[in-house]
Scaffold this active site. Structure first.
Site, mmCIF file in Angstrom:
data_model
loop_
_atom_site.group_PDB
_atom_site.id
_atom_site.type_symbol
_atom_site.label_atom_id
_atom_site.label_comp_id
_atom_site.label_asym_id
_atom_site.label_seq_id
_atom_site.Cartn_x
_atom_site.Cartn_y
_atom_site.Cartn_z
ATOM 1 N N GLY A 12 0.823 -1.227 -0.029
ATOM 2 C CA GLY A 12 0.115 -0.209 -0.013
ATOM 3 C C GLY A 12 0.823 1.449 -0.003
ATOM 4 N N SER A 13 1.950 1.216 -0.204
ATOM 5 C CA SER A 13 2.800 2.551 -0.392
ATOM 6 C C SER A 13 2.520 3.218 -1.388
ATOM 7 C CB SER A 13 4.205 2.107 -0.293
ATOM 8 O OG SER A 13 4.647 1.590 -1.540
ATOM 9 N N ARG A 72 -4.350 -8.282 -9.253
ATOM 10 C CA ARG A 72 -5.134 -9.330 -9.975
ATOM 11 C C ARG A 72 -5.617 -8.644 -11.198
ATOM 12 N NH1 ARG A 72 -9.805 -12.209 -7.033
ATOM 13 N NH2 ARG A 72 -11.444 -12.720 -8.505
ATOM 14 N N LEU A 74 -7.926 -7.721 -14.284
ATOM 15 C CA LEU A 74 -9.271 -7.215 -14.461
ATOM 16 C C LEU A 74 -9.970 -7.904 -15.623
ATOM 17 C CD1 LEU A 74 -8.532 -3.787 -12.980
ATOM 18 C CD2 LEU A 74 -9.686 -5.488 -11.843
ATOM 19 N N ASN A 88 -2.839 2.689 -13.710
ATOM 20 C CA ASN A 88 -1.879 1.736 -13.188
ATOM 21 C C ASN A 88 -0.535 2.204 -13.328
ATOM 22 O OD1 ASN A 88 -1.285 -0.991 -12.050
ATOM 23 N ND2 ASN A 88 -0.700 -1.597 -13.940
ATOM 24 N N HIS A 90 3.397 0.784 -13.097
ATOM 25 C CA HIS A 90 4.156 -0.383 -13.208
ATOM 26 C C HIS A 90 5.826 -0.136 -13.167
ATOM 27 C CE1 HIS A 90 4.920 -4.417 -14.671
ATOM 28 N NE2 HIS A 90 5.662 -3.992 -15.347
ATOM 29 N N ASP A 122 -6.010 -1.239 -20.403
ATOM 30 C CA ASP A 122 -6.862 -1.661 -21.311
ATOM 31 C C ASP A 122 -6.956 -3.113 -21.237
ATOM 32 O OD1 ASP A 122 -4.703 -2.656 -22.303
ATOM 33 O OD2 ASP A 122 -4.589 -1.218 -24.126
ATOM 34 N N ASP A 126 -0.470 -4.643 -18.945
ATOM 35 C CA ASP A 126 0.523 -3.649 -18.804
ATOM 36 C C ASP A 126 0.744 -3.022 -20.407
ATOM 37 O OD1 ASP A 126 0.725 -3.798 -16.416
ATOM 38 O OD2 ASP A 126 2.199 -5.274 -16.244
ATOM 39 N N GLU A 155 7.767 6.259 -8.392
ATOM 40 C CA GLU A 155 6.482 5.775 -8.445
ATOM 41 C C GLU A 155 5.691 6.633 -7.905
ATOM 42 O OE1 GLU A 155 5.473 1.626 -7.900
ATOM 43 O OE2 GLU A 155 6.996 0.764 -8.623
#
Length: 181
Positions: A12-13, A72, A74, A88, A90, A122, A126, A155
């Site tokens: 969760g950072s 997970r 989607l 997202n 990455h 999408d 990734d 990030e």
């Protein structure tokens, strides 16, 4: 005010970095809901899980979905419910090293520069249009842990920046390219 839905699986950072920016007022939004999952949990079919997830995000009137270490995949039906409204982060310079263990992949391939990417989600892993990237040098003495730590710092910086861009509508998508306006 815009409403964020944060999906996370791990430490969760990235969520904490986003929450800090929201609290400081540098992201003009509120966090409407945070949903965590455990990827090893069994019992829910992917389509059923995604349907429940869509219902919860809609119930909370989420404008933008942010994946923050959400481990997970989607479903296509979930992604179609939020077109160009799922971000997202990455830990590589996509399209290099998609999927799991990106930092290990970077070291194994001997790259000199790695980094991180914020992209729209999408239906391909990734592979969505890239909003922003940050480069991180790969040092000769790097381990997965040292490289990961430097990438994670970037990030935290660029995810908040990408969220601000998207919420402000300061972009357009031209094919696969995100053009900042």
């Amino acid at each position: 005010m815009k409403r964020l839905g944060i999906l996370l699986s791990a430490r969760g950072s990235n969520f904490e970095a986003i929450a800090d920016q929201v609290a400081a007022g540098t992201i003009g939004a509120t966090i409407a809901v945070v949903i965590a999952n455990r990827p090893e949990a069994r019992g829910l079919d992917r389509e059923v899980y995604d349907r429940m997830l869509v219902e919860e995000l809609r119930r909370n009137q989420v404008d933008l979905v942010c994946l923050a270490g959400f481990m997970r995949l989607l479903s296509a039906s979930f992604i179609r419910q939020f077109p160009n409204r799922i971000l997202n982060i990455h830990p590589s310079l996509l399209p290099a090293f998609p999927g799991l263990d990106a930092q290990h992949q970077a070291l194994a391939h001997g790259v000199r520069i790695s980094g991180c990417t914020v992209h729209f989600v999408d239906e391909d892993l990734d592979a969505g249009p890239i909003v922003i990237q940050a480069a991180v040098p790969v040092l000769d003495e790097d381990t997965v842990d040292t490289l990961s730590a430097r990438i994670l710092a970037e990030e935290h910086r660029i995810y908040s920046e990408a969220i601000r861009i998207v919420l402000a509508g300061k972009y357009r998508i031209d094919g696969r390219r995100v053009i900042l306006t």
